[in-house]
Structures are given as C-alpha cells and as structure tokens.
Design an enzyme around this catalytic site. Sequence first.
Site, PDB file in Angstrom:
ATOM      1  N   GLU A  15     -10.610   6.851   4.297  1.00  0.00           N
ATOM      2  CA  GLU A  15      -9.581   6.234   5.139  1.00  0.00           C
ATOM      3  C   GLU A  15      -9.659   6.746   6.588  1.00  0.00           C
ATOM      4  O   GLU A  15     -10.734   7.102   7.074  1.00  0.00           O
ATOM      5  CB  GLU A  15      -8.200   6.416   4.505  1.00  0.00           C
ATOM      6  CG  GLU A  15      -8.153   5.802   3.096  1.00  0.00           C
ATOM      7  CD  GLU A  15      -6.780   5.743   2.474  1.00  0.00           C
ATOM      8  OE1 GLU A  15      -5.802   5.514   3.186  1.00  0.00           O
ATOM      9  OE2 GLU A  15      -6.689   5.901   1.239  1.00  0.00           O
ATOM     10  N   ASP A  65       0.854  -1.182   0.000  1.00  0.00           N
ATOM     11  CA  ASP A  65       0.000   0.000   0.000  1.00  0.00           C
ATOM     12  C   ASP A  65       0.902   1.247   0.000  1.00  0.00           C
ATOM     13  O   ASP A  65       2.115   1.176   0.191  1.00  0.00           O
ATOM     14  CB  ASP A  65      -0.973  -0.033   1.193  1.00  0.00           C
ATOM     15  CG  ASP A  65      -2.227   0.791   0.926  1.00  0.00           C
ATOM     16  OD1 ASP A  65      -2.198   1.676   0.047  1.00  0.00           O
ATOM     17  OD2 ASP A  65      -3.249   0.575   1.612  1.00  0.00           O
TER      18      ASP A  65
HETATM   19  C1  BGC Z   1      -3.732   9.895  -2.290  1.00  0.00           C
HETATM   20  C2  BGC Z   1      -4.536   8.645  -2.054  1.00  0.00           C
HETATM   21  C3  BGC Z   1      -3.849   7.802  -1.072  1.00  0.00           C
HETATM   22  C4  BGC Z   1      -3.559   8.613   0.178  1.00  0.00           C
HETATM   23  C5  BGC Z   1      -2.792   7.868   1.178  1.00  0.00           C
HETATM   24  C6  BGC Z   1      -3.485  10.604  -0.982  1.00  0.00           C
HETATM   25  O1  BGC Z   1      -2.705  11.737  -1.168  1.00  0.00           O
HETATM   26  O2  BGC Z   1      -4.402  10.732  -3.153  1.00  0.00           O
HETATM   27  O3  BGC Z   1      -4.712   7.907  -3.207  1.00  0.00           O
HETATM   28  O4  BGC Z   1      -4.642   6.719  -0.790  1.00  0.00           O
HETATM   29  O5  BGC Z   1      -2.832   9.770  -0.116  1.00  0.00           O
HETATM   30  O6  BGC Z   1      -3.623   7.104   1.929  1.00  0.00           O
HETATM   31  C1  BGC Z   2      -5.192   3.026   0.328  1.00  0.00           C
HETATM   32  C2  BGC Z   2      -5.453   1.998  -0.720  1.00  0.00           C
HETATM   33  C3  BGC Z   2      -5.344   2.607  -2.083  1.00  0.00           C
HETATM   34  C4  BGC Z   2      -4.019   3.303  -2.251  1.00  0.00           C
HETATM   35  C5  BGC Z   2      -3.847   3.980  -3.588  1.00  0.00           C
HETATM   36  C6  BGC Z   2      -3.936   3.801   0.059  1.00  0.00           C
HETATM   37  O1  BGC Z   2      -3.823   4.849   0.956  1.00  0.00           O
HETATM   38  O2  BGC Z   2      -5.087   2.396   1.580  1.00  0.00           O
HETATM   39  O3  BGC Z   2      -6.711   1.419  -0.529  1.00  0.00           O
HETATM   40  O4  BGC Z   2      -5.511   1.614  -3.057  1.00  0.00           O
HETATM   41  O5  BGC Z   2      -3.885   4.283  -1.248  1.00  0.00           O
HETATM   42  O6  BGC Z   2      -4.626   5.102  -3.714  1.00  0.00           O
END
Ligand code: BGC
Ligand code: BGC
Length: 608
Positions: free
Chosen positions: A497, A303
């Site tokens: 998240e 991840d």
């Molecule tokens: C991104 C997400 C990613 C997250 C980290 C954001 O800046 O746009 O895609 O999942 O950071 O969790």
């Molecule tokens: C998230 C994932 C996601 C990734 C890419 C991470 O922060 O936990 O679910 O696929 O970002 O955006």
Amino acid sequence: MTGYQSVSFQESSTSDTERVDILLSQMTLAEKIGQMTQVEKNSITPEAVTEYGIGSVLSGGGGSPAPNTPQMWARMTRRFQEAALRSRLGVPLLYGVDAIHGHNNVAGATIFPHNVGLGATHDPELAARIGRITAVELSATHVHWNFTPCVAVPQDIRWGRTYEGFGEQTDLVSEMGAAAVRGLQEADDYSGLSHRQAILACAKHFVGDGGAAWGSAGQYEWIQDNWQRAGSQYQIDQGDMNGDEATLRAVHLPPYQVAIEAGARSIMVSFSSWNGLKLHAHKYLLTDVLKREMGFTGFLVSDWMAIDQLDPDFYTCVVTAVNAGLDMIMVPFDYRRFILTLTQAVEKGDVPLARIEDAARRILAVKEEMGLFAQPWGDESLLPQVGCQAHRQVAREAVRRSLVLLKNEGALPLPKNTPRLLVAGAAADDVGLQCGGWTIEWQGKSGPITPGTTFLAGVRETVAAETAVNYQPDGRFPANLTADAGIVVLSEPPYAEGVGDRADLTLPASDLALIERARPHCRRLIVILYSGRPLIITDCLPRCDAFIAAWLPGSEGQGISDVLFGDYPFSGKLPFTWPRSMNQIPACAAEDTPLFPYGYGLTTKGGK
Ligand code: BGC
Ligand code: BGC
C-alpha cells in the site's frame, strides 16, 4: 433447528429470491445491520458474532492464528462460522482475506508471482488456473471470500500498489482480472458459485485508485490508529484522481464491467477520491453508475476504516457511506459503535430503511447463491493440498513465464555445465524478498518467512554436478576468483500500500556498488531485479551483459533457473512502460522514448 430453517426455506420449490425474501421478512433491524457489519478477527469474539448476527469477519494482512498453520486457520474460521450458525436465524458468515498471490497469510501456502508478473505473461488462462488453485487452498481453511482481483490500472509507478495491478493498460487489466474472477469462482465441473470449492471474488478498488496523483493523499488527524498515522506519509495511495469522466470511464471503469460479466458478485470501494470527492461518499459512481447503469446486483464492501476518513463526525461518515451505496462496512475494529450509529441513523430517518433492506438483501442473495445456507463449510480434506507440489509447479511455471528479458548480449541462456558460477546479492537467497508485500505479514518481510525455493537453491538444483557455485551476499569475492558468468540479484525491500509510495525509483547506490564489486570477477554479468515496478536502471544497464526483470516471483524461485539455463525460453513482455529517468514518470512525453516500451521483452531459445 433455527427459526430461519424452520420456514423450510431449503425446499426446492422455493426460488433463491423467495428464500432471501422470506429470511429478510423474519429479520429485525439489528439483524439486518449485523449482516452489513464486517469485523477484523482479533476485534471480536465468536460469542459476539452470535449475539450481533455479524455478516462477515476478516483477517487483514498478516491476520493469522498462532501458530500460523493451515490447520489452525481452519480451526479459527470454523469457530467463527459455528458462532454465526448459532445466531437466532443461523445466517452463515463470509470469512474474507486478501489472498492476492496465493493464500499468502498462511505459512506453507503456495505463493504465486504478484499480479504485475502475471501481467507480464499476458496469459489469462494462467491467471485463471492460479485463481483456481488459490480457491482450493482457501477452501481448505473455510475461507469463502477473497478480496481480489485488484483491477486497478496504475498510471504512476511511484504508487506502492503498482504491483497489485496487472499492468498500465486497461485491456490487459480487464482480461487478466476477469480470468482471475473465473478461476476463483468456477470449480472444475463448473457448477457455479455454490460449489464447495468456489470462492467469492472481490474486484477492487472501485474506481480510479490507479489514477491518483502524487501528493494528493489526505490527512485525517481525527483518526487515532497507528496505521493511519503511518498513512500520513502516503503520497499517491488513497489520494485523488483529478480528471474528466471520459477518462475515468475509458481507463479505469472497463475492468469492472468485464469482472461483472465474468460473475464478480462483490466489489470493494476505493479509499481514493475522484475530483476531491471520496469514493466512499460517491453516490453517483456507486449507485447511479455501478449499480444502476452497469447493472451490478452484488454487494459493495468498504475498505479498511475507510468510512472514518469521510468526516471527523462518525455519524456523518456512516450516513454518507451507506446512503452513497455501501452495503457492507469493513469497520474493522469498533463494531459496536458502528452498529449503534447506523441504528440511530435509521431511527432518525437519516438512512432510509429501504437502503438497509437493499443492502441486507444483496448480501444475503450472494450468500444464497454461494449455497452457504445449505453448506457453510469449506473442505478440510483439501488441507494436504495447501502448498503441495502440484500447486508449486504451477507457481514455478508462472515465474518462468513472467520474467522479462530486457537485455541479452550473448549471455543467456547459460550452459548448465559452466565450470564456475558466481552469485551475489542477499536477495539471491531470500524467500521473503522474492515474495514482497502481502506475504505472511501485511508489509512482507525478508528472510525465510515461509517454505519455498530461493533463486540460489534453484541454481544449485539446476547446474551440472561439476559446476562450482560461489555465493557471496555482499559480492566481495576473493581477489583472484574469476568465473565465466556471474549473477547479481537485486531487490526492492518489501512494502504494501502507501508505505511503498516512493518519490525516487532510482536504483540505490548500494545496488550499483554491489554490481561494481562483482563485475571484475565475471566475464559475463547477469543482473536479476526483484521489484514491484520498473526502477530506474539506466546507469546499471551498460555494466551488465543481461538484465532480467523478475517482478515479485513468490515462493518458487526455481522458475528463474528453468529459464536462465535454457530449459524454457524467456517469453514475458513488459506490462508497464520502462522509464529512462524520473522525468518520464508519471508519463513519458510523446516525443521522448522510454528505456523500454510497453510490451517489450527479448526471447531466448528454450528446450521445452
Ligand atoms: C492490516 C491490513 C490492512 C491495513 C490497512 C493493516 O494493519 O493488516 O490488512 O490492509 O492495516 O491498510
Ligand atoms: C486494502 C484492501 C484490503 C483491506 C483488507 C485495505 O487497507 O486497501 O486492499 O483488502 O485492507 O486487508
């Protein structure tokens, strides 16, 4: 012609495995490590993709081109793929996105209900159809890889990712998750992953993300990143599941077994830990259980920057994660540092070359299965189908079927010729709130962020010509105005998240005040709630005649009026237990009754 193609690997007499072996035998260490590297699209140029032979590029949440149109998406991904094909061996890359409820970063795409709403339909066939449509919209923009389905089994609804799960029960998650995999990967004429409109699914987040405990999320002072700083407020997300192996295997593991049987070839590893050991370091679960025991022959992707959490020393992070069984690393920013570090680790013997060979072989094998060497492109002739009416009709159907009617004392269905209807709540006319997180931006956003039909527009479309619809976002109707029926729409603000981890899920006082203001104007009051999870509505329930849990329905709000006015019956059933108070969270004690049990949902008579 590239060196790779010149070994006539496309000859039909050569099997997939042989072709991958031939390719692998031509690759330098740097090229193998390049395949293992996944970079965020703003952090790399097409030239660097060529130079390093990068295996995958991703758009994170909101990682859109400017302007954000399907055409620009296709142009952006095409440039990266062209760059990959110009590398020494011409290995195509996988472009990955989180299209978790439709191609949701793209303005104008069809936005489906989030998984929690699909769970309420308890209908795998619908989940598969939605997967298929999402695949078509992805294919139009040359995206081959979707980081979905999330097959978490959320056990604590305070978790900000509850809505990404299909429900609290393992069987429901397994069934819906497997259907989503099939929908994405199997085009209509089922020809397997090599079909041009087949999209590689990614079951996530392995494993036990839905079992993490409140307050168990860690601190990583050494990570200098704005997002990680925001992450320091996370409570459950990326936290620790404390529990025995029997529980892990019974509750959280089965959806992966079923997804693998359904054909899942990539799995994303969870930020979370199990009994204190991060999954990204968990050789036993990744290699012994998932790859050996469960026979997973696809590849594991890490991840977002997750390996950085393993240790303040990045060298240790890389060595630990790759040796634990990670095949591709979502770096996502400083790919040069990652490549350099992994190269050193191999040269020093801290990561065995055999592990690199295995990782690269797994990635190349999936690319081969997908037919990317022969046909690395999506299909831009599908661009007119992005957000087309036929797709939106299916989203609208999904909305109808996802609604759970929790209370109905003679209020529903509403007659279409009601002389006057009062509608209150800013959420009633807001596509962004309907869609929730992971829509256009990572965290989502209120307002007209993408084309769609708001609930209010749907009501206006549905009622008889003579019906007067009065809309007051704040519920302050003129003192003498009364109506037979009023509808108040409430909404959680969008989140994604750990940003959505909440200690208190009680409906805010401002929502109750809105209901109080509207109540005296309506003979019958209907409340509709947009939320990613059950909220504590115990005080609000007696104040209304009907209550609808609408989850996060997406762009097609008219699906709600379809059911409200009796064209279709209410049929959704709770995918989560609905607690009476915060004391019943995370779990309702056996002797205690929840407000509504799992599976609850009233029905109405519907026309069609
Ligand atoms: C991104 C997400 C990613 C997250 C980290 C954001 O800046 O746009 O895609 O999942 O950071 O969790
Ligand atoms: C998230 C994932 C996601 C990734 C890419 C991470 O922060 O936990 O679910 O696929 O970002 O955006």
